[in-house]
Write an enzyme that holds these catalytic residues in place. Sequence first.
Site, mmCIF file in Angstrom:
data_model
loop_
_atom_site.group_PDB
_atom_site.id
_atom_site.type_symbol
_atom_site.label_atom_id
_atom_site.label_comp_id
_atom_site.label_asym_id
_atom_site.label_seq_id
_atom_site.Cartn_x
_atom_site.Cartn_y
_atom_site.Cartn_z
ATOM 1 N N GLY A 260 8.519 8.405 31.282
ATOM 2 C CA GLY A 260 8.552 8.183 32.728
ATOM 3 C C GLY A 260 8.420 6.693 32.963
ATOM 4 O O GLY A 260 8.388 5.897 32.004
ATOM 5 N N SER A 261 8.303 6.320 34.229
ATOM 6 C CA SER A 261 8.275 4.891 34.544
ATOM 7 C C SER A 261 7.136 4.164 33.832
ATOM 8 O O SER A 261 7.313 3.042 33.340
ATOM 9 C CB SER A 261 8.168 4.709 36.064
ATOM 10 O OG SER A 261 7.136 5.547 36.573
ATOM 11 N N GLU B 33 6.937 18.492 27.845
ATOM 12 C CA GLU B 33 5.874 17.930 27.016
ATOM 13 C C GLU B 33 5.200 18.955 26.118
ATOM 14 O O GLU B 33 4.649 18.603 25.062
ATOM 15 C CB GLU B 33 4.839 17.222 27.894
ATOM 16 C CG GLU B 33 5.349 15.953 28.558
ATOM 17 C CD GLU B 33 6.142 16.207 29.842
ATOM 18 O OE1 GLU B 33 6.401 17.386 30.177
ATOM 19 O OE2 GLU B 33 6.497 15.216 30.508
ATOM 20 N N GLY C 23 -3.425 30.536 19.221
ATOM 21 C CA GLY C 23 -2.751 31.658 19.882
ATOM 22 C C GLY C 23 -1.980 31.250 21.122
ATOM 23 O O GLY C 23 -1.497 32.108 21.855
ATOM 24 N N GLU D 187 5.922 4.543 31.001
ATOM 25 C CA GLU D 187 6.091 4.396 29.546
ATOM 26 C C GLU D 187 7.205 3.415 29.196
ATOM 27 O O GLU D 187 7.303 2.953 28.054
ATOM 28 C CB GLU D 187 6.397 5.753 28.888
ATOM 29 C CG GLU D 187 5.231 6.723 28.924
ATOM 30 C CD GLU D 187 4.953 7.252 30.316
ATOM 31 O OE1 GLU D 187 5.912 7.499 31.059
ATOM 32 O OE2 GLU D 187 3.762 7.395 30.670
ATOM 33 N N HIS E 5 -10.822 37.869 17.274
ATOM 34 C CA HIS E 5 -9.956 37.950 18.454
ATOM 35 C C HIS E 5 -10.423 39.125 19.329
ATOM 36 O O HIS E 5 -11.174 38.928 20.268
ATOM 37 C CB HIS E 5 -8.494 38.093 18.011
ATOM 38 C CG HIS E 5 -7.515 37.942 19.127
ATOM 39 N ND1 HIS E 5 -6.158 37.881 18.942
ATOM 40 C CD2 HIS E 5 -7.687 37.844 20.452
ATOM 41 C CE1 HIS E 5 -5.551 37.745 20.108
ATOM 42 N NE2 HIS E 5 -6.456 37.723 21.027
HETATM 43 N N1 TPP Z 1 0.622 32.390 27.552
HETATM 44 C C1 TPP Z 1 0.369 31.557 26.508
HETATM 45 C C2 TPP Z 1 0.664 30.092 26.646
HETATM 46 N N2 TPP Z 1 -0.145 31.999 25.368
HETATM 47 C C3 TPP Z 1 -0.428 33.303 25.236
HETATM 48 N N3 TPP Z 1 -0.971 33.691 24.079
HETATM 49 C C4 TPP Z 1 -0.134 34.226 26.278
HETATM 50 C C5 TPP Z 1 0.400 33.711 27.424
HETATM 51 C C6 TPP Z 1 -0.461 35.688 26.162
HETATM 52 N N4 TPP Z 1 0.352 36.398 25.175
HETATM 53 C C7 TPP Z 1 -0.051 36.638 23.925
HETATM 54 S S1 TPP Z 1 1.019 37.469 23.009
HETATM 55 C C8 TPP Z 1 2.113 37.574 24.295
HETATM 56 C C9 TPP Z 1 1.618 36.933 25.422
HETATM 57 C C10 TPP Z 1 2.334 36.789 26.688
HETATM 58 C C11 TPP Z 1 3.390 38.329 24.130
HETATM 59 C C12 TPP Z 1 4.401 37.633 23.289
HETATM 60 O O1 TPP Z 1 5.531 38.464 23.255
HETATM 61 P P1 TPP Z 1 6.709 38.261 22.242
HETATM 62 O O2 TPP Z 1 6.883 36.833 21.924
HETATM 63 O O3 TPP Z 1 7.893 38.966 22.764
HETATM 64 O O4 TPP Z 1 6.217 38.931 20.894
HETATM 65 P P2 TPP Z 1 5.790 40.441 20.611
HETATM 66 O O5 TPP Z 1 4.329 40.538 20.953
HETATM 67 O O6 TPP Z 1 6.651 41.343 21.439
HETATM 68 O O7 TPP Z 1 6.002 40.594 19.143
#
Ligand code: TPP
Length: 525
Positions: free
Chosen positions: A22-23, A44, A398, A25, A278
Amino acid sequence: MSEVTYDLLRARGLTTVFGNPGSNELPFLSGMPDDFRYILGLHEGAVLSMADGYSLVTGEAAFVNLHAASGSGNAMGALTNSVYSHSPLIVTAGQQVRSTIGQEVMLSNVDAGTLMRPLVKWSSEPTCAEDVPRTMSQAIHTALQPGRGPVYVSVPYDDWAAEAPAETARLLDREVHGAAALSGGQIGDLIDLLEGATNPALVLGPAVDADHANAHAVQLAEKLRAPVWIAPSPSRCPFPTRHPSFRGVLPAGIADLSQTLAGHDVILVVGAPVFRYHQYVPGKYLPDGARLIHITDDPGEAARAPFGDAYVAPIANTLDVLATMVTASDRAPLAPPADFPEVGSTGSGLDPAHLFALLRGAAPHDAIYVNESTSTGDAFWAQMDLSQQGSYYFPASGGLGFGLPAAVGAQLADPHRQVIGLIGDGSANYGITALWTAARFKIPVIIVILKNGTYGALRGFSKILNTGETPGLDVPGIDFVQIAEGYGVRGSAVDTAEDFTTAVKSALAAGEPTLIEVRTTFGQS
Ligand code: TPP
């Protein structure tokens, strides 16, 4: 100031800049020397995850340049993964002109030093222009010290035009050496414990792979004739998955994990937090009669564990010394692994286990897998044959949006090993813009989209949490081939075993970025 800063970055091997400008940088970027390359990402989150993938594969720091607070904010979700993968990312952002920040003019990064503070290891805005190179040097050394992690530096853009003090040059060749290792007495205690154990178990984490200690872990497991589990929620693969000792990934619930380890009296955890649970499944942390010893190079990991005795020590050195010094056990040798589970697909779409088995047959044995397919973990670990260091990466916190860009960054880092991204059709959308970077810079990554039309992992969780059918669980109607082509990446859609194998072979031969959308089944709902 920018010249000496580039000299410093060059001296640290940081000549690849992952960024979105952006500006604020532009004054820094305008001084970029010819031996640097700028890898432009279009969002990003993708920029940061590409840098993360690059750093994970090189094992070195990576440099990121973002736009002020808004660009930094866009990257922060991705940064949660870098914290737990211990990626030494030097994240920088441009700031407004010093004298105007207080007025909160457009694109001021108000209180920049605190913006990323809960996530990063260290964060700063230099107090004056003359201190920019030293601050950058501090950031790099801090990121790379044991318990590695990302750091953040905000630089007002008028600083770049200032004259660097002559003494700044001393920064260029300074080294910060680390030397800590376990004492002879501490090693002796651990050896006594392992040799005196009736039924020891090893639990290995990502730092074993990051520290290239995989072979030492194998030697230790073989001398102890002990089973090996991967610590829960793994972001890397620290142990060969077809070794007789390999028992898979520990479950990520407290009670399930301790039940899995029942019967073991000494549990040695190396290079993992204790533990990255988890799903909340309350219970005893350890099976009755078990003692847990934790070896980590991250003092924070050691301090926050709720049980076990910890040693803060370098991973490869400690495993090497233990494996060399421990007396080989006369316990019965462990049996070779059973054959891979049978696979097959019925109806329309591929069973994920079948897909992984086909990939095992078609892809090079040293392929690097970047996985963000969140409901297929069990099938993956059962079907894959991973034996080399640096073969597997998964978002360490995750946070989705890592997989696709990290695969691009990983392929950029290592042109000699084929990188294959295994990305869910939900996950793909969070980092999809990295396809453009792959096309633009001709990075020959293969992206396999597992298209089951749903957020499968959340469907799994809805059972664990007993929440039934909730809104927002399905993602039908996305055409990834068209999206890929829009970004300049060749793509194809398949739904049979034969077509998938053909598509993988063609992608391997193509030498250009390729996306394969595979219709997959989701059997767990
Ligand atoms: N947003 C973010 C940034 N990170 C997360 N972990 C989630 C939401 C919640 N989340 C965890 S697993 C998942 C979500 C939305 C589903 C992912 O689905 P997909 O990539 O289709 O894989 P699948 O579980 O069907 O194998």
